[in-house]
Design a protein around this motif. Structure first.
Motif, PDB file in Angstrom:
ATOM      1  N   ARG A  80       0.842  -1.185   0.000  1.00 15.28           N
ATOM      2  CA  ARG A  80       0.000   0.000   0.000  1.00 15.28           C
ATOM      3  C   ARG A  80       0.880   1.239   0.000  1.00 15.28           C
ATOM      4  NH1 ARG A  80      -3.548  -3.527   2.705  1.00 15.28           N
ATOM      5  NH2 ARG A  80      -5.574  -3.516   1.653  1.00 15.28           N
ATOM      6  N   GLN A  81       0.525   2.183  -0.845  1.00 13.16           N
ATOM      7  CA  GLN A  81       1.307   3.410  -0.925  1.00 13.16           C
ATOM      8  C   GLN A  81       1.179   4.202   0.372  1.00 13.16           C
ATOM      9  OE1 GLN A  81       0.055   5.533  -4.426  1.00 13.16           O
ATOM     10  NE2 GLN A  81       1.064   4.098  -5.825  1.00 13.16           N
ATOM     11  N   ASP A  82       2.243   4.932   0.669  1.00 12.12           N
ATOM     12  CA  ASP A  82       2.274   5.818   1.844  1.00 12.12           C
ATOM     13  C   ASP A  82       2.212   5.062   3.172  1.00 12.12           C
ATOM     14  OD1 ASP A  82       2.289   8.003   0.065  1.00 12.12           O
ATOM     15  OD2 ASP A  82       0.098   7.989  -0.021  1.00 12.12           O
ATOM     16  N   HIS A  83       2.535   3.756   3.150  1.00  8.15           N
ATOM     17  CA  HIS A  83       2.627   2.988   4.390  1.00  8.15           C
ATOM     18  C   HIS A  83       4.085   2.640   4.643  1.00  8.15           C
ATOM     19  CE1 HIS A  83      -1.713   2.550   4.189  1.00  8.15           C
ATOM     20  NE2 HIS A  83      -1.711   1.900   5.329  1.00  8.15           N
ATOM     21  N   VAL A  84       4.534   2.847   5.837  1.00  2.39           N
ATOM     22  CA  VAL A  84       5.902   2.478   6.213  1.00  2.39           C
ATOM     23  C   VAL A  84       5.917   1.004   6.599  1.00  2.39           C
ATOM     24  CG1 VAL A  84       7.779   2.886   7.843  1.00  2.39           C
ATOM     25  CG2 VAL A  84       6.419   4.809   7.001  1.00  2.39           C
ATOM     26  N   VAL A  85       6.914   0.278   6.117  1.00  2.03           N
ATOM     27  CA  VAL A  85       7.062  -1.137   6.457  1.00  2.03           C
ATOM     28  C   VAL A  85       8.246  -1.275   7.402  1.00  2.03           C
ATOM     29  CG1 VAL A  85       7.416  -3.472   5.586  1.00  2.03           C
ATOM     30  CG2 VAL A  85       6.157  -1.799   4.204  1.00  2.03           C
ATOM     31  N   PRO A  86       8.003  -1.407   8.710  1.00  2.00           N
ATOM     32  CA  PRO A  86       9.115  -1.508   9.662  1.00  2.00           C
ATOM     33  C   PRO A  86       9.866  -2.827   9.495  1.00  2.00           C
ATOM     34  CG  PRO A  86       7.018  -1.879  10.777  1.00  2.00           C
ATOM     35  CD  PRO A  86       6.690  -1.423   9.390  1.00  2.00           C
ATOM     36  N   ASP A  87      11.173  -2.777   9.706  1.00  4.43           N
ATOM     37  CA  ASP A  87      12.004  -3.974   9.519  1.00  4.43           C
ATOM     38  C   ASP A  87      11.589  -5.117  10.442  1.00  4.43           C
ATOM     39  OD1 ASP A  87      13.378  -2.504   7.672  1.00  4.43           O
ATOM     40  OD2 ASP A  87      15.164  -2.197   8.912  1.00  4.43           O
ATOM     41  N   THR A  88      11.058  -4.792  11.612  1.00  8.49           N
ATOM     42  CA  THR A  88      10.733  -5.812  12.607  1.00  8.49           C
ATOM     43  C   THR A  88       9.269  -6.215  12.568  1.00  8.49           C
ATOM     44  OG1 THR A  88      10.359  -4.075  14.250  1.00  8.49           O
ATOM     45  CG2 THR A  88      12.563  -5.068  14.163  1.00  8.49           C
ATOM     46  N   GLY A  89       8.536  -5.812  11.538  1.00  9.51           N
ATOM     47  CA  GLY A  89       7.110  -6.142  11.467  1.00  9.51           C
ATOM     48  C   GLY A  89       6.860  -7.639  11.367  1.00  9.51           C
ATOM     49  N   THR A  90       5.731  -8.066  11.924  1.00 11.18           N
ATOM     50  CA  THR A  90       5.315  -9.462  11.844  1.00 11.18           C
ATOM     51  C   THR A  90       4.178  -9.588  10.835  1.00 11.18           C
ATOM     52  OG1 THR A  90       3.598  -9.259  13.549  1.00 11.18           O
ATOM     53  CG2 THR A  90       5.868  -9.729  14.284  1.00 11.18           C
ATOM     54  N   MET A  91       3.759 -10.812  10.568  1.00 14.78           N
ATOM     55  CA  MET A  91       2.642 -11.004   9.658  1.00 14.78           C
ATOM     56  C   MET A  91       1.380 -10.320  10.182  1.00 14.78           C
ATOM     57  SD  MET A  91       1.030 -14.471   8.013  1.00 14.78           S
ATOM     58  CE  MET A  91       2.166 -14.488   6.638  1.00 14.78           C
ATOM     59  N   GLN A  92       1.190 -10.351  11.497  1.00 13.42           N
ATOM     60  CA  GLN A  92       0.008  -9.709  12.064  1.00 13.42           C
ATOM     61  C   GLN A  92       0.071  -8.193  11.909  1.00 13.42           C
ATOM     62  OE1 GLN A  92      -2.844 -10.902  13.262  1.00 13.42           O
ATOM     63  NE2 GLN A  92      -2.234 -13.016  12.880  1.00 13.42           N
ATOM     64  N   SER A  93       1.205  -7.591  12.255  1.00 14.97           N
ATOM     65  CA  SER A  93       1.295  -6.128  12.207  1.00 14.97           C
ATOM     66  C   SER A  93       1.341  -5.592  10.781  1.00 14.97           C
ATOM     67  CB  SER A  93       2.517  -5.644  12.992  1.00 14.97           C
ATOM     68  OG  SER A  93       3.725  -6.055  12.361  1.00 14.97           O
ATOM     69  N   LEU A  94       1.867  -6.380   9.847  1.00 12.36           N
ATOM     70  CA  LEU A  94       2.019  -5.913   8.472  1.00 12.36           C
ATOM     71  C   LEU A  94       0.843  -6.267   7.573  1.00 12.36           C
ATOM     72  CD1 LEU A  94       5.777  -6.775   7.875  1.00 12.36           C
ATOM     73  CD2 LEU A  94       4.793  -4.543   8.396  1.00 12.36           C
ATOM     74  N   MET A  95       0.097  -7.325   7.937  1.00  7.93           N
ATOM     75  CA  MET A  95      -0.961  -7.787   7.047  1.00  7.93           C
ATOM     76  C   MET A  95      -2.322  -7.917   7.711  1.00  7.93           C
ATOM     77  SD  MET A  95       0.889 -10.435   4.436  1.00  7.93           S
ATOM     78  CE  MET A  95      -0.309  -9.929   3.203  1.00  7.93           C
ATOM     79  N   ASN A  96      -2.370  -7.862   9.034  1.00 10.62           N
ATOM     80  CA  ASN A  96      -3.647  -8.139   9.698  1.00 10.62           C
ATOM     81  C   ASN A  96      -3.924  -7.212  10.879  1.00 10.62           C
ATOM     82  OD1 ASN A  96      -6.007  -9.766   9.736  1.00 10.62           O
ATOM     83  ND2 ASN A  96      -5.187 -10.963  11.443  1.00 10.62           N
ATOM     84  N   PRO A  97      -3.505  -5.952  10.839  1.00  9.70           N
ATOM     85  CA  PRO A  97      -3.734  -5.092  11.999  1.00  9.70           C
ATOM     86  C   PRO A  97      -5.214  -4.848  12.279  1.00  9.70           C
ATOM     87  CG  PRO A  97      -2.960  -3.783  10.144  1.00  9.70           C
ATOM     88  CD  PRO A  97      -2.796  -5.224   9.759  1.00  9.70           C
ATOM     89  N   GLY A  98      -6.037  -4.890  11.233  1.00 11.25           N
ATOM     90  CA  GLY A  98      -7.472  -4.680  11.419  1.00 11.25           C
ATOM     91  C   GLY A  98      -8.262  -5.954  11.558  1.00 11.25           C
ATOM     92  N   GLY A  99      -7.573  -7.103  11.516  1.00  8.52           N
ATOM     93  CA  GLY A  99      -8.260  -8.384  11.677  1.00  8.52           C
ATOM     94  C   GLY A  99      -9.008  -8.860  10.453  1.00  8.52           C
TER      95      GLY A  99
END
Length: 306
Positions: free
Chosen positions: A93-112
């Motif tokens: 997604r544009q304008d989203h920062v991808v942190p190096d330490t992100g997990t599958m939940q935080s990067l792909m499923n934060p809203g469930g």
């Protein structure tokens, strides 16, 4: 050197062991892309996982793993065919920062709202037959967690995976508990004991060891006291069938007006394959040829094979 997947069975044939360590295939997947570290990690793990599962396909066709997310990563897709040729793509997604330490939940499923989808697509289908599709929520922080949940829910097969990837390698180990055969002479509880022992030994495996050790050495370290039945290794390779003719057909579908608008704005039309990232460039003469019936470029490039 060809990447190889290796398959084994425990002597009582109740547990399947498979391992893969990809270098050339994984390098080819990244050659035209510059993925953030966390994206590279998740994609490498999904590629290793798809290879491990596609090795057990009972039909000619493909296995597609697709993770749809509502976070910075919108989509991860890996398609692996029965011959273990594969391709993959990522949508961010544009304008989203991808942190190096992100997990599958935080990067792909934060809203469930994320979904893990597995599609089995036979090459030869009966009339009216549709590809099989299994969909489950994204469970856990890793690809291994999500896929183990999928296998338990959709395939009713106890499956455990250890996956890891870095810039150089994507690697994985799969354990799968197989149904006991009718009329088996196994001692009661023996299959359970084999499964538990196989899992306990594999649980000692660390990501660095999985990435840095060749498969033969790895399996020997884990199961040197066990009798394993080894099968012929299977070659794994990256394969993307994109070519200039297919891109030309896509541009014709856009229409002359749309292509000419792009040409007038940018001076050329540039298209990159979603999977391999290979760039295709069309100048004014090429674009004119698209709609005149003439060809100012080769009829067809060979498929991109890395």
């Amino acid at each position: 050197m060809t990447d190889l997947l290796k398959k084994y069975l425990f002597e009582d044939r109740t547990v399947r062991v498979q391992a893969v360590r990809l270098h050339e295939t994984w390098r080819a997947a990244q050659v035209n892309h510059d993925y953030p570290i966390a994206v590279r990690r998740l994609l490498g793990e999904l590629i290793a996982a798809s290879t491990l599962l596609a090795a057990n396909l009972k039909f000619e066709g493909s296995l597609v793993m697709q993770v749809q997310g509502d976070g910075p990563i919108a989509l991860l897709v890996v398609e692996c065919r029965a011959d273990l040729s594969l391709r993959a793509t990522v949508k961010l997604r544009q304008d989203h920062v991808v942190p190096d330490t992100g997990t599958m939940q935080s990067l792909m499923n934060p809203g469930g709202n994320g979904r893990f989808i597995v599609v089995l697509d036979p090459q030869r289908k009966a009339p009216g037959q549709q590809p099989y599709q299994g969909i489950v929520p994204i469970v856990g922080d890793t690809v291994a967690d999500a896929l183990s949940h999928y296998m338990q829910q959709s395939e009713q097969l106890e499956t455990r995976l250890w996956l890891a990837s870095d810039e150089q390698h994507a690697a994985g180990l799969l354990l799968q508990r197989l149904p006991e055969q009718g009329g088996s002479a196994h001692t009661p509880g023996a299959a359970e004991e084999t499964w538990n022992r196989a899992g306990q030994l594999a649980a000692t495996l660390k990501p660095d060891e999985l990435l840095g050790t060749d498969v033969d050495t790895l399996i020997h370290r884990l199961y040197w006291e066990e009798t394993l039945i080894a099968f012929d290794p299977l070659g794994v390779r990256w394969h993307c069938p994109c070519n200039r003719t297919k891109v030309s057909d896509m541009l014709r579908m856009l229409g002359r007006a749309e292509v000419e608008d792009i040409l007038s704005e940018r001076g050329k039309v540039e298209v990159a394959c979603d999977f391999c990232g290979k760039p295709y460039v069309f100048d004014a003469v090429d674009c004119a040829g698209l709609f005149s019936g003439s060809r100012t470029f080769p009829e067809q490039d060979p498929p991109t094979v890395h």
